[in-house]
Design a protein around this motif. Structure first.
Motif, PDB file in Angstrom:
ATOM      1  N   ILE A 135       0.835  -1.205   0.000  1.00  0.00           N
ATOM      2  CA  ILE A 135       0.000   0.000   0.000  1.00  0.00           C
ATOM      3  C   ILE A 135       0.870   1.256   0.000  1.00  0.00           C
ATOM      4  CG2 ILE A 135      -1.616   1.347   1.421  1.00  0.00           C
ATOM      5  CD1 ILE A 135      -3.008  -1.334   2.084  1.00  0.00           C
ATOM      6  N   ILE A 136       1.952   1.241   0.761  1.00  0.00           N
ATOM      7  CA  ILE A 136       2.868   2.395   0.764  1.00  0.00           C
ATOM      8  C   ILE A 136       3.484   2.584  -0.622  1.00  0.00           C
ATOM      9  CG2 ILE A 136       5.065   3.258   1.674  1.00  0.00           C
ATOM     10  CD1 ILE A 136       4.314   1.874   4.337  1.00  0.00           C
ATOM     11  N   ILE A 137       3.936   1.508  -1.227  1.00  0.00           N
ATOM     12  CA  ILE A 137       4.529   1.595  -2.563  1.00  0.00           C
ATOM     13  C   ILE A 137       3.518   2.126  -3.568  1.00  0.00           C
ATOM     14  CG2 ILE A 137       5.492   0.230  -4.462  1.00  0.00           C
ATOM     15  CD1 ILE A 137       6.650  -1.645  -2.246  1.00  0.00           C
ATOM     16  N   ALA A 138       2.294   1.620  -3.517  1.00  0.00           N
ATOM     17  CA  ALA A 138       1.249   2.099  -4.431  1.00  0.00           C
ATOM     18  C   ALA A 138       0.957   3.570  -4.198  1.00  0.00           C
ATOM     19  CB  ALA A 138      -0.023   1.277  -4.258  1.00  0.00           C
ATOM     20  N   GLY A 139       0.914   3.983  -2.940  1.00  0.00           N
ATOM     21  CA  GLY A 139       0.655   5.391  -2.651  1.00  0.00           C
ATOM     22  C   GLY A 139       1.748   6.298  -3.188  1.00  0.00           C
ATOM     23  N   VAL A 140       3.001   5.919  -2.955  1.00  0.00           N
ATOM     24  CA  VAL A 140       4.123   6.757  -3.393  1.00  0.00           C
ATOM     25  C   VAL A 140       4.192   6.831  -4.917  1.00  0.00           C
ATOM     26  CG1 VAL A 140       6.648   6.882  -3.446  1.00  0.00           C
ATOM     27  CG2 VAL A 140       5.473   6.430  -1.300  1.00  0.00           C
ATOM     28  N   ILE A 141       3.967   5.715  -5.592  1.00  0.00           N
ATOM     29  CA  ILE A 141       4.126   5.681  -7.046  1.00  0.00           C
ATOM     30  C   ILE A 141       2.855   6.119  -7.779  1.00  0.00           C
ATOM     31  CG2 ILE A 141       4.557   4.182  -9.023  1.00  0.00           C
ATOM     32  CD1 ILE A 141       6.345   2.526  -7.223  1.00  0.00           C
ATOM     33  N   LEU A 142       1.711   5.616  -7.351  1.00  0.00           N
ATOM     34  CA  LEU A 142       0.468   5.830  -8.106  1.00  0.00           C
ATOM     35  C   LEU A 142      -0.420   6.932  -7.546  1.00  0.00           C
ATOM     36  CD1 LEU A 142      -0.437   2.076  -8.677  1.00  0.00           C
ATOM     37  CD2 LEU A 142       0.736   3.622 -10.250  1.00  0.00           C
ATOM     38  N   GLY A 143      -0.208   7.339  -6.297  1.00  0.00           N
ATOM     39  CA  GLY A 143      -0.993   8.415  -5.719  1.00  0.00           C
ATOM     40  C   GLY A 143      -1.966   7.945  -4.654  1.00  0.00           C
ATOM     41  N   PRO A 144      -2.547   8.888  -3.913  1.00  0.00           N
ATOM     42  CA  PRO A 144      -3.395   8.535  -2.771  1.00  0.00           C
ATOM     43  C   PRO A 144      -4.701   7.837  -3.154  1.00  0.00           C
ATOM     44  CG  PRO A 144      -3.335  10.918  -3.061  1.00  0.00           C
ATOM     45  CD  PRO A 144      -2.355  10.336  -4.012  1.00  0.00           C
ATOM     46  N   VAL A 145      -5.326   8.236  -4.236  1.00  0.00           N
ATOM     47  CA  VAL A 145      -6.594   7.615  -4.624  1.00  0.00           C
ATOM     48  C   VAL A 145      -6.372   6.153  -5.006  1.00  0.00           C
ATOM     49  CG1 VAL A 145      -8.507   7.687  -6.272  1.00  0.00           C
ATOM     50  CG2 VAL A 145      -7.621   9.804  -5.302  1.00  0.00           C
ATOM     51  N   SER A 146      -5.303   5.881  -5.712  1.00  0.00           N
ATOM     52  CA  SER A 146      -4.978   4.502  -6.074  1.00  0.00           C
ATOM     53  C   SER A 146      -4.699   3.662  -4.832  1.00  0.00           C
ATOM     54  CB  SER A 146      -3.774   4.465  -7.001  1.00  0.00           C
ATOM     55  OG  SER A 146      -4.058   5.123  -8.207  1.00  0.00           O
ATOM     56  N   ALA A 147      -4.004   4.244  -3.863  1.00  0.00           N
ATOM     57  CA  ALA A 147      -3.716   3.518  -2.619  1.00  0.00           C
ATOM     58  C   ALA A 147      -5.001   3.232  -1.845  1.00  0.00           C
ATOM     59  CB  ALA A 147      -2.732   4.303  -1.769  1.00  0.00           C
ATOM     60  N   LEU A 148      -5.933   4.165  -1.844  1.00  0.00           N
ATOM     61  CA  LEU A 148      -7.214   3.944  -1.163  1.00  0.00           C
ATOM     62  C   LEU A 148      -8.017   2.849  -1.855  1.00  0.00           C
ATOM     63  CD1 LEU A 148      -8.215   7.617  -0.329  1.00  0.00           C
ATOM     64  CD2 LEU A 148      -7.551   5.838   1.284  1.00  0.00           C
ATOM     65  N   LEU A 149      -8.039   2.865  -3.178  1.00  0.00           N
ATOM     66  CA  LEU A 149      -8.733   1.825  -3.926  1.00  0.00           C
ATOM     67  C   LEU A 149      -8.092   0.461  -3.671  1.00  0.00           C
ATOM     68  CD1 LEU A 149     -10.883   1.006  -5.992  1.00  0.00           C
ATOM     69  CD2 LEU A 149      -9.252   1.621  -7.798  1.00  0.00           C
ATOM     70  N   LEU A 150      -6.776   0.418  -3.666  1.00  0.00           N
ATOM     71  CA  LEU A 150      -6.052  -0.811  -3.371  1.00  0.00           C
ATOM     72  C   LEU A 150      -6.399  -1.313  -1.971  1.00  0.00           C
ATOM     73  CD1 LEU A 150      -3.832  -2.894  -4.126  1.00  0.00           C
ATOM     74  CD2 LEU A 150      -2.188  -1.300  -3.125  1.00  0.00           C
ATOM     75  N   THR A 151      -6.477  -0.408  -1.014  1.00  0.00           N
ATOM     76  CA  THR A 151      -6.819  -0.780   0.360  1.00  0.00           C
ATOM     77  C   THR A 151      -8.170  -1.470   0.432  1.00  0.00           C
ATOM     78  OG1 THR A 151      -5.503   1.016   1.301  1.00  0.00           O
ATOM     79  CG2 THR A 151      -7.273   0.138   2.665  1.00  0.00           C
ATOM     80  N   VAL A 152      -9.165  -0.883  -0.188  1.00  0.00           N
ATOM     81  CA  VAL A 152     -10.517  -1.454  -0.139  1.00  0.00           C
ATOM     82  C   VAL A 152     -10.530  -2.848  -0.761  1.00  0.00           C
ATOM     83  CG1 VAL A 152     -12.873  -1.177  -0.996  1.00  0.00           C
ATOM     84  CG2 VAL A 152     -11.657   0.790  -0.054  1.00  0.00           C
ATOM     85  N   ILE A 153      -9.894  -2.998  -1.905  1.00  0.00           N
ATOM     86  CA  ILE A 153      -9.872  -4.299  -2.587  1.00  0.00           C
ATOM     87  C   ILE A 153      -9.158  -5.345  -1.735  1.00  0.00           C
ATOM     88  CG2 ILE A 153      -8.968  -5.552  -4.586  1.00  0.00           C
ATOM     89  CD1 ILE A 153      -9.319  -2.900  -6.173  1.00  0.00           C
ATOM     90  N   VAL A 154      -7.989  -4.995  -1.221  1.00  0.00           N
ATOM     91  CA  VAL A 154      -7.191  -5.958  -0.455  1.00  0.00           C
ATOM     92  C   VAL A 154      -7.916  -6.381   0.823  1.00  0.00           C
ATOM     93  CG1 VAL A 154      -5.065  -6.240   0.888  1.00  0.00           C
ATOM     94  CG2 VAL A 154      -4.974  -5.242  -1.385  1.00  0.00           C
TER      95      VAL A 154
END
Length: 171
Positions: free
Chosen positions: A36-55
């Motif tokens: 989630i940290i890697i996704a947030g840093v590379i793809l941005g906060p919205v992508s990290a939030l979407l990833l969080t919900v899915i995971v």
């Protein structure tokens, strides 16, 4: 959001869910926070939030749903949003900082999850303090997974993006 970003989020979600399921025998050691940290840093906060919900939803279907599911979404969502902001503000974030941040997030996650007990029993500090060894496992696991995954995932994402699409850190 484009197809490329959604595909990356799906791949990272699959990696996180499989990793969480595979490491379920070790208390509080899972690659979810680091991914989630890697996704947030590379793809941005919205992508990290979407990833969080899915995971959280998919992995809890395998490992068990409960009131903690909401708190997991809140804590990992906050971690993803903060790392997304870090990636936006400091596009060339030092790797050592991310490793230290991942250690901190192990304890932050445990603090937020401890609020579950407060919600149910009204007792917080005794539960939180007794959970510190598990939070330490989480923090150490985060650092190890960050050391393993960050160089590999960033290399693969940037290598593929250079051929296909530019990564835009603006969700």
């Amino acid at each position: 959001m484009n197809t490329y970003k959604l595909t990356l989020i799906a791949i990272l979600a699959a990696l996180a869910v499989i990793g969480r399921y595979w490491f379920a025998f070790l208390p509080n050691v899972q690659p979810v926070t680091a991914i989630i940290i890697i996704a947030g840093v590379i793809l941005g906060p919205v992508s990290a939030l979407l990833l969080t919900v899915i995971v959280v939803l998919v992995s809890n279907m395998l490992l068990g749903m409960g009131i903690w599911t909401i708190w997991q979404m809140i804590s990992w969502g906050m971690i993803g949003a903060i790392s997304g902001w870090i990636g936006k503000i400091f596009p060339r974030t030092p790797f050592l900082f991310l490793v230290i941040f991942s250690i901190f997030t192990g304890y932050f996650y445990g603090f937020i999850i401890s609020l579950t007990t407060y919600q149910i029993t009204g007792s917080f500090w005794s539960y939180y303090i007794s959970g510190l060894p598990f939070d330490t496992n989480h923090a150490i696991g985060n650092a190890v997974f960050m050391l393993m995954f960050y160089p590999l995932i960033t290399y693969l994402i940037k290598k593929y993006a250079s051929y296909r699409f530019p990564i835009n850190n603006n969700d």
